[in-house]
Design an enzyme around this catalytic site. Structure first.
Site, short mmCIF file in Angstrom:
data_model
loop_
_atom_site.label_atom_id
_atom_site.label_comp_id
_atom_site.label_asym_id
_atom_site.label_seq_id
_atom_site.Cartn_x
_atom_site.Cartn_y
_atom_site.Cartn_z
CG HIS A 46 8.87 5.39 -3.94
ND1 HIS A 46 7.91 6.31 -4.19
CD2 HIS A 46 9.25 5.83 -2.71
CE1 HIS A 46 7.97 7.26 -3.59
NE2 HIS A 46 8.44 6.95 -2.54
NE ARG A 71 9.90 2.25 0.81
CZ ARG A 71 10.66 3.49 0.22
NH1 ARG A 71 11.05 4.34 1.16
NH2 ARG A 71 10.62 3.65 -0.92
CD GLU A 150 9.72 8.59 4.16
OE1 GLU A 150 10.92 8.62 3.46
OE2 GLU A 150 8.66 7.81 4.18
CG ASP A 176 10.57 11.35 0.85
OD1 ASP A 176 10.11 12.21 -0.02
OD2 ASP A 176 10.10 10.31 0.95
C1 3PY Z 1 13.81 8.36 1.12
O1 3PY Z 1 15.15 8.41 1.31
O2 3PY Z 1 13.15 9.23 1.16
C2 3PY Z 1 13.59 6.87 1.24
O3 3PY Z 1 12.36 6.62 1.34
C3 3PY Z 1 14.33 5.91 0.93
O4 3PY Z 1 13.87 4.96 -0.34
MG MG Z 2 10.65 8.60 1.06
#
Ligand code: 3PY
Ligand code: MG
Length: 255
Positions: A46, A71, A150, A176
């Site tokens: 991101h 990441r 996630e 997420d």
């Molecule tokens: C989330 O919380 O979905 C993440 O990917 C953290 O950056």
């Molecule tokens: Mg995420």
């Protein structure tokens, strides 16, 4: 070897606190590495930071005596290997939703016989000071592969993901997860449902003898999550810290 060991730090019993950077300037992770963080994460999913800038950030973080983690973008497993070649100590892969995703991620993270990582760790040799044959022998244990949990799908197969050889642990994305668990109804990374999912995934990682990390939006939330027993908690982001600092300074000035 001059590079600090991330696996050793994660085993220390005290949660490692990591800075989280996405701005497209390698000096920013370099500066945050000089603060009292235990590691620094560069976010290529991101964040706006590209591969060349990420590779420049890695020696700056290492020069501060801290392990660099990255990441990668979703499914960009080839980048994971290149990031290790540059000398990163850990890679976080987002949206690992199937056992096949986990195998593909592990394959690029580990040399044979565990995986299929191709040879070429130029930056890693320079940062570790190891000879090629030595690095090949111990390289798989020098870095960590963290699969992001996630989604509801990932949560349902967390044991299977943890069982994949070469996957060193999981990293939970609470935002997420909150979207997935509410079936798209809300973003609430600290909801009761998310907290229950976090507790479950953490317990499964601990029982598998693997690492568990998580993202926290604030220092207060990081403290709560660290107390649960995570090995790694990342805090906020460079943009978030910049905005919070600006708001605090302006508030003080306007008073
Ligand atoms: C989330 O919380 O979905 C993440 O990917 C953290 O950056
Ligand atoms: Mg995420």
């Amino acid at each position: 070897m001059s590079l600090p060991s991330l696996p050793d730090r994660l085993k220390a019993g005290i949660p490692a606190l990591a800075a989280w950077c996405g701005l497209p300037e390698p000096a920013i992770p370099g500066v945050l590495a000089r603060e009292a963080f235990d590691a620094v994460v560069v976010d290529m999913q991101h964040g706006a930071i590209d591969f060349a800038a990420t590779v420049r950030a890695i020696p700056l973080i290492a020069a501060a005596g801290k392990p660099a983690m990255v990441r990668i973008p979703v499914g960009d497993f080839a980048t994971a290997s290149r990031i290790l070649d540059a000398g990163a100590s850990g890679v976080i892969a987002p949206m690992i939703n199937t056992v096949e995703d986990a195998y593909r991620f592990a394959a690029v993270m580990k040399f044979p016989p565990v995986g299929e990582r191709s040879w070429g760790p130029h930056g890693a040799l320079s940062l570790t000071g190891l000879q090629p044959a030595e690095y090949f022998k111990i390289g798989n244990g020098l870095s960590v592969a963290l699969a992001m949990i996630e989604t509801q799908e990932a949560l349902a197969i967390v044991d299977d993901i943890l069982a994949v050889p070469g996957i060193d642990g999981i990293f939970i994305g609470p935002s997420d997860l909150s979207i997935g668990l509410s079936r798209g109804k809300e973003l609430d990374p600290a909801s009761t449902a998310v907290d229950a999912a976090i507790d479950h995934a953490l317990a499964r990682a601990r029982s598998a003898g693997k690492f568990a990390g998580i993202y926290a939006a604030t220092g207060d939330r990081a403290s709560e999550l660290a107390r649960k027993g995570f090995h790694l908690v990342s805090i906020a982001s460079d943009t978030g810290l910049l905005r919070a600092g600006a708001q605090m300074a302006l508030k003080a000035a306007r008073n």
